[in-house]
Design an enzyme around this catalytic site. Sequence first.
Site, PDB file in Angstrom:
ATOM      1  N   ASP A 433       0.989  -1.165   0.009  1.00 15.48           N
ATOM      2  CA  ASP A 433      -0.022   0.179  -0.007  1.00 15.48           C
ATOM      3  C   ASP A 433       0.812   1.277  -0.130  1.00 15.48           C
ATOM      4  OD1 ASP A 433      -1.585   1.990   0.499  1.00 15.48           O
ATOM      5  OD2 ASP A 433      -3.153   0.771   1.948  1.00 15.48           O
ATOM      6  N   HIS A 434       0.715   1.987  -1.063  1.00 16.72           N
ATOM      7  CA  HIS A 434       1.898   3.065  -1.301  1.00 16.72           C
ATOM      8  C   HIS A 434       1.570   4.122  -0.172  1.00 16.72           C
ATOM      9  CE1 HIS A 434       5.092   4.817  -3.321  1.00 16.72           C
ATOM     10  NE2 HIS A 434       4.892   4.380  -4.305  1.00 16.72           N
ATOM     11  N   ARG A 435       0.329   4.230   0.718  1.00 14.75           N
ATOM     12  CA  ARG A 435      -0.054   5.059   1.445  1.00 14.75           C
ATOM     13  C   ARG A 435       0.798   4.990   2.738  1.00 14.75           C
ATOM     14  NH1 ARG A 435      -6.525   4.136   1.960  1.00 14.75           N
ATOM     15  NH2 ARG A 435      -5.476   1.995   2.090  1.00 14.75           N
ATOM     16  N   CYS A 437       3.890   3.703   2.997  1.00 11.09           N
ATOM     17  CA  CYS A 437       5.371   3.746   2.737  1.00 11.09           C
ATOM     18  C   CYS A 437       5.625   4.069   1.159  1.00 11.09           C
ATOM     19  CB  CYS A 437       6.068   2.369   3.114  1.00 11.09           C
ATOM     20  SG  CYS A 437       5.922   1.234   2.266  1.00 11.09           S
TER      21      CYS A 437
END
Length: 463
Positions: A433-435, A437
């Site tokens: 999940d790019h949110r 890291c």
Amino acid sequence: MAQVLEFKLPDLGEGLTEAEIVRWLVNVGDVVAIDQPVVEVETAKAMVEVPCPYGGVVTARFGEEGTELPVGAPLLTVAVGGGTASSGTAVSGAAGASTAAGASAGDAESSEYSGNVLVGYGTAGPAARRRRVRHESAAVAGGGGRTEAKAAAPAPAQAPAPVPAPVDGPVPVISPLVRKLARDKGLDLREVRGSGPAGLILRADVESALAAAETAAARPAPVPAAAVAAVPAEGGERVPLRGVRGAVADKLSRSRTEIPDATCWVDADATELMAARAAMNAAGGPKISLLALLARICTHALARYPELNSTVDTAAREIVRLPSVHLGFAAQTPRGLVVPVVRDAGTRTAESLTEEFARLTESARQGTLTPGDLTGGTFTLNNYGVFGVDGSTPIINHPEAAMLGVGRIIPKPWVHEGELAVRKVVQLSLTFDHRVCDGGTAGGFLRYVADCVEHPAVLLRTL
């Protein structure tokens, strides 16, 4: 004097709202004991045998096998008291000898129902009493000319009582589902003869009447061309998305909709890891599985990169970093893909992990996983190499923040110590999940995992 109590489909936990009847374990007329399993249902999480909190004689069942019922819908009714639970004799069918189906659990004596409580039902508090059934003529409500329909008390006997010709008066039907089915199909229940105790109208009676009406009806009109054009494929098989398959579809769709995921991957030389496992197993004692070693590597990597052992609270716009690693692993079963969870994986040894993976895998194959076995994961390990594939782009198991995918380990040409050699190579894929890291953190995690696979002694630094 016997009472007929209604047992409703309980809340089986984990926010489940419905279940499918897989197999009835009792028939109408059977004597059941307190807490005896009466039906096997399939939820979106697992197969569950549902125990009945009452002891007595089963007077009605609601729902055929394969039917989906919402939580709170009637499952069955049980006549309790009057010696039914102990002697197994039929309840008297005389008028006034029993009370209406659906009488509250609080109305029964404490010896007739269980003190055990599943989520959402039990004996913690009394339910509202329903109106009693009378066999005399129904009262006319409020002068409006509508006759109030009242259910006749079911009375299990050796043979159903004769059913008179349809007349004005109470309709002998208990189940609200049966009433709704008839109402939706435009069927007048006063024209239906019940096959249940005391002429009780069962769902099967309504379905038979509907089938007979369809047979007698005129041939339907031709389907408009526009309607035919709307069908995506003539003769195509339609497979309902329900049960486990439906739950998986919902979770994957939600993951793709809500999580901005990204995937990175790397090839790793697993020769040393395979040699280390062989040495462990040659030393005696319980065999160590490859999945257990990969799990140990994952938990150590998560300790170094805790951002990936987290979830996102979208309402609060916060990242919640979780204190423990509850490791899920993908398991393919005859019922579909499930993800059992190993609790506190970070504190377990390789032997303990091997044992727990084996236990959960066998339960998955047998369809006996509980909802608790399938929920609460914080990170998922997906060994799709068992299907003979090298790589994939895993879909995150919502609401987790990452999943590690492991392909098959096969001999490949590899440069080892400056020379070309044949080594055992595996592809590792991390979807995150790019949110929670950025790529640097995800890359650091994956690189650490790959280093441990290539050089298992790296783990010694963190033991």
